[in-house]
Design a protein around this motif. Structure first.
Motif, PDB file in Angstrom:
ATOM      1  N   ASN A   1      -7.242  71.265  -5.663  1.00 34.01           N
ATOM      2  CA  ASN A   1      -6.867  72.601  -5.210  1.00 34.01           C
ATOM      3  C   ASN A   1      -7.775  72.950  -4.031  1.00 34.01           C
ATOM      4  N   PRO A   2      -7.190  73.324  -2.888  1.00 32.29           N
ATOM      5  CA  PRO A   2      -8.024  73.585  -1.712  1.00 32.29           C
ATOM      6  C   PRO A   2      -9.099  74.649  -1.936  1.00 32.29           C
ATOM      7  N   TYR A   3      -8.889  75.497  -2.947  1.00 38.50           N
ATOM      8  CA  TYR A   3      -9.815  76.606  -3.170  1.00 38.50           C
ATOM      9  C   TYR A   3     -10.895  76.281  -4.203  1.00 38.50           C
ATOM     10  N   ALA A   4     -10.919  75.042  -4.670  1.00 42.28           N
ATOM     11  CA  ALA A   4     -11.916  74.628  -5.670  1.00 42.28           C
ATOM     12  C   ALA A   4     -12.750  73.474  -5.107  1.00 42.28           C
ATOM     13  N   PRO A   5     -13.999  73.332  -5.568  1.00 46.95           N
ATOM     14  CA  PRO A   5     -14.869  72.267  -5.033  1.00 46.95           C
ATOM     15  C   PRO A   5     -14.484  70.894  -5.577  1.00 46.95           C
ATOM     16  N   PHE A   6     -13.974  70.048  -4.712  1.00 39.07           N
ATOM     17  CA  PHE A   6     -13.503  68.716  -5.098  1.00 39.07           C
ATOM     18  C   PHE A   6     -14.604  67.709  -4.804  1.00 39.07           C
ATOM     19  N   GLY A   7     -14.946  66.881  -5.779  1.00 39.14           N
ATOM     20  CA  GLY A   7     -15.928  65.839  -5.510  1.00 39.14           C
ATOM     21  C   GLY A   7     -16.451  65.216  -6.777  1.00 39.14           C
TER      22      GLY A   7
ATOM     23  N   ARG B   1      -8.633  68.185   4.999  1.00 35.59           N
ATOM     24  CA  ARG B   1      -9.738  68.547   4.110  1.00 35.59           C
ATOM     25  C   ARG B   1     -11.085  68.384   4.824  1.00 35.59           C
ATOM     26  N   LYS B   2     -11.116  67.550   5.873  1.00 38.59           N
ATOM     27  CA  LYS B   2     -12.337  67.384   6.678  1.00 38.59           C
ATOM     28  C   LYS B   2     -12.266  68.204   7.969  1.00 38.59           C
ATOM     29  N   LEU B   3     -11.142  68.117   8.670  1.00 31.33           N
ATOM     30  CA  LEU B   3     -11.051  68.817   9.955  1.00 31.33           C
ATOM     31  C   LEU B   3     -11.055  70.336   9.773  1.00 31.33           C
ATOM     32  N   GLY B   4     -10.477  70.832   8.675  1.00 29.91           N
ATOM     33  CA  GLY B   4     -10.460  72.282   8.438  1.00 29.91           C
ATOM     34  C   GLY B   4     -11.866  72.854   8.443  1.00 29.91           C
ATOM     35  N   PRO B   5     -12.744  72.355   7.557  1.00 29.56           N
ATOM     36  CA  PRO B   5     -14.100  72.917   7.543  1.00 29.56           C
ATOM     37  C   PRO B   5     -14.905  72.574   8.796  1.00 29.56           C
ATOM     38  N   ALA B   6     -14.667  71.375   9.374  1.00 33.98           N
ATOM     39  CA  ALA B   6     -15.414  71.018  10.592  1.00 33.98           C
ATOM     40  C   ALA B   6     -15.091  72.021  11.701  1.00 33.98           C
ATOM     41  N   LEU B   7     -13.805  72.303  11.890  1.00 36.39           N
ATOM     42  CA  LEU B   7     -13.406  73.251  12.940  1.00 36.39           C
ATOM     43  C   LEU B   7     -13.904  74.654  12.602  1.00 36.39           C
TER      44      LEU B   7
ATOM     45  N   SER C   1     -15.601  77.045  -1.535  1.00 34.13           N
ATOM     46  CA  SER C   1     -16.548  77.583  -0.553  1.00 34.13           C
ATOM     47  C   SER C   1     -17.610  76.547  -0.218  1.00 34.13           C
ATOM     48  N   SER C   2     -17.721  75.477  -1.041  1.00 37.58           N
ATOM     49  CA  SER C   2     -18.702  74.424  -0.737  1.00 37.58           C
ATOM     50  C   SER C   2     -18.278  73.616   0.478  1.00 37.58           C
TER      51      SER C   2
ATOM     52  N   SER D   1     -21.114  63.089   3.677  1.00 39.37           N
ATOM     53  CA  SER D   1     -20.277  63.534   2.561  1.00 39.37           C
ATOM     54  C   SER D   1     -19.474  62.307   2.172  1.00 39.37           C
ATOM     55  N   MET D   2     -19.480  61.981   0.893  1.00 42.42           N
ATOM     56  CA  MET D   2     -18.845  60.749   0.430  1.00 42.42           C
ATOM     57  C   MET D   2     -17.875  61.069  -0.707  1.00 42.42           C
TER      58      MET D   2
END
Ligand code: NAP
Length: 479
Positions: free
Chosen positions: A443-449, A160-166, A462-463, A249-250
């Motif tokens: 869900n990977p396609y929804a903004p989790f936080g 969930r972190k490495l995907g967007p970082a890469l 997309s966030s 990001s926390m």
């Protein structure tokens, strides 16, 4: 298990800790040592960040398509190796194999999602309203990142972190939780095979997280910290990040309310509660922690829930038929047991469970308590175990007030068949996410936080990639 890496992954190579030290990863179903893993020293941490810094410029210059292809290949490799990766996760973390496979699928989906996002990073071009200039707005990777992950989702919290970082073109140093470093080391191997260049991803398991990570946070060489873990540690890290004004990001702790109104479908609500409570043996930031049920339904709801919870088979997650694995360690088992005792002392009635088992492993039986007092410790703390705490309510206002009576605001669950009530309560609930008539929101396609003390920023959707991008505006003189 034979080829599972156990060394540090720095600059694209596997190496021992600078001082040669190791620590044991334990199997929570027995308490026995599973593997000895290299224990990063502060010098290793600096070497990892130096590798990330050295790789940043060239990685940022790779084409979005090339980065998308690496992520897609890694997604495929996770699926090709799902059985071995799931077994590794079950052994180090305890969740039953079926759930571990579910997590690998979920984790892989972040790679597929962000492969698609990598090729959609865009900007804008605008004529200045007064004329005579143009505004060119572009997006750039934030730079080398520090990533810290918890033990409860050993693979998904990493992807969930490495995907967007890469996808964004950021390099990183990732420190996994000391209880579960093996899944992240296995991922490092997969990312290397998928073509991620040396130095772009570095993994440093460590026994003393603070000693390794604080100097990196304060060094000024990293530009961002993305952390998933407890609110307590998140606050410490936010203070450390202030020094060099790091982006943060926390993803922090939760205390999710689960509210069942009198117009809900009771069968659907019990099924949703089973998911919201029992996913990951209750060791989830999204776990239903306080279950508020309308007084007219609570007896029926409690009996149905207790019947389903009581029927779950507890045991070693590698065993066929096991539905509830062990908790992560003895401290977790002690905590759950003491929260249950406290609630019972304050008047809660046990509908099922509540007996701490003897013997090896950190097991705890699925437990349902009803009539849990608002001053029981478990209403203000994450239970992080298979314990459902039921409290009755009478009015909508009372339920919403109780749900919001917490410094946390990650997720809330609402069960009702009245559309107006659903929208009204959904809007009034103080949480970053609401599950309406459903017990899982991840869900990977929804903004989790979360909001309030549950965190800052969003992962997924997309966030997710925005957290790893800076906006740059270039003003162009045209006169
Ligand atoms: P934790 O104790 O806060 O640890 C999380 C990570 O931080 C681990 O890798 C830990 O390393 C590291 N850490 C601890 N002290 C540190 C320090 N001083 N400096 C730098 N890193 C440090 O949390 P946990 O017990 O692993 O995880 C459970 C918590 O995570 C729960 O509160 C849960 O709600 C939360 N969580 C939130 C989300 C979300 O998305 N919001 C998702 C999952 C979990 P060590 O392992 O070496 O201690």
């Amino acid at each position: 298990m034979a080829k599972t890496p156990t060394q540090l992954f720095i600059g694209g190579t596997w190496r021992d800790a600078a001082d040669g030290s190791t620590f044991d990863v334990l199997d929570p179903s027995t308490g026995d040592a599973l593997r000895a893993v290299a224990n990063a020293t502060p010098a290793d941490g600096h070497a990892a960040l130096a590798a990330a810094v050295a790789a940043q410029e060239s990685f940022a210059a790779t084409s979005p398509r090339a980065r998308a292809d690496m992520l897609t290949r890694a997604f495929e490799l996770l699926h090709e190796r799902i059985d071995a990766l799931a077994l590794l996760m079950t052994l180090e973390m305890g969740k039953p194999l079926a759930e571990a496979k579910g997590e690998i699928t979920y984790a892989a989906e972040f790679l597929r999602h962000f492969a698609a996002e990598a090729v959609r990073i865009d900007g804008s071009y605008q004529v200045a309203p007064a004329g005579g200039a143009r505004f060119l707005v572009t997006r750039q990777p934030v730079g080398p990142c520090l990533l810290i992950t918890p033990w409860n989702f050993p693979m998904a919290m990493g992807t969930r972190k490495l995907g967007p970082a890469l996808a964004a073109g950021c390099t990183s140093v990732l420190k996994p939780a000391q209880q579960t470093p093996l899944s992240m080391l296995a991922l490092a191997q997969i990312l290397k095979e998928a073509g991620v260049p040396d130095g772009v991803v570095n993994i440093v398991p460590a026994m003393d997280a603070g000693a390794v990570m604080e100097p990196l946070i304060r060094s000024g060489d990293a530009r961002k910290l993305s952390f998933t873990g407890s609110t307590k540690i998140g606050k410490v890290l936010l203070e450390q990040c202030a020094d060099k004004v790091l982006r943060t990001s926390m993803e922090l702790g939760g205390n999710a309310p689960f509210v069942v109104f009198d117009d809900a479908d009771i069968e659907e609500a019990v099924a949703g509660c089973m998911q919201a409570k029992m996913r990951n043996m209750g060791e989830a930031c999204t776990a239903a922690n306080r279950i508020y049920v309308h007084s007219s339904l609570i007896e029926d709801f409690g009996q149905r829930l207790a019947a389903q919870m009581g029927a779950l088979t507890v045991g070693d997650g590698t065993q066929e038929g096991s539905k509830v694995g062990p908790l992560i360690d003895d401290a977790a088992q002690d905590k759950v047991d003491s929260l249950v005792r406290d609630a019972v002392e304050r008047g809660a009635e046990v509908l099922t469970g509540a007996q701490r088992p003897e013997g090896k492993g950190y097991f705890y039986p699925p437990t349902v308590l009803t009539g849990v007092s608002p001053d029981a410790q478990m209403t203000s703390e994450e239970i992080f175990g298979p314990v459902a705490a039921l409290t009755p309510f009478e009015t909508e206002d009372e339920a919403v007030t109780a749900a919001n009576n917490t410094p946390y605001g990650l997720v809330a669950y609402v069960f009702t068949n009245d559309l107006r009530r659903a929208i009204r309560v959904g809007e009034r609930i103080e949480a970053g996410m609401v599950g309406l008539n459903q017990g899982v929101v991840s869900n990977p396609y929804a903004p989790f936080g979360g909001i309030k003390e549950s965190g800052l920023g969003r992962e997924g959707g997309s966030s997710g990639i925005e957290e790893f991008l800076e906006t740059k505006y270039i003003g162009i003189a045209m006169g």
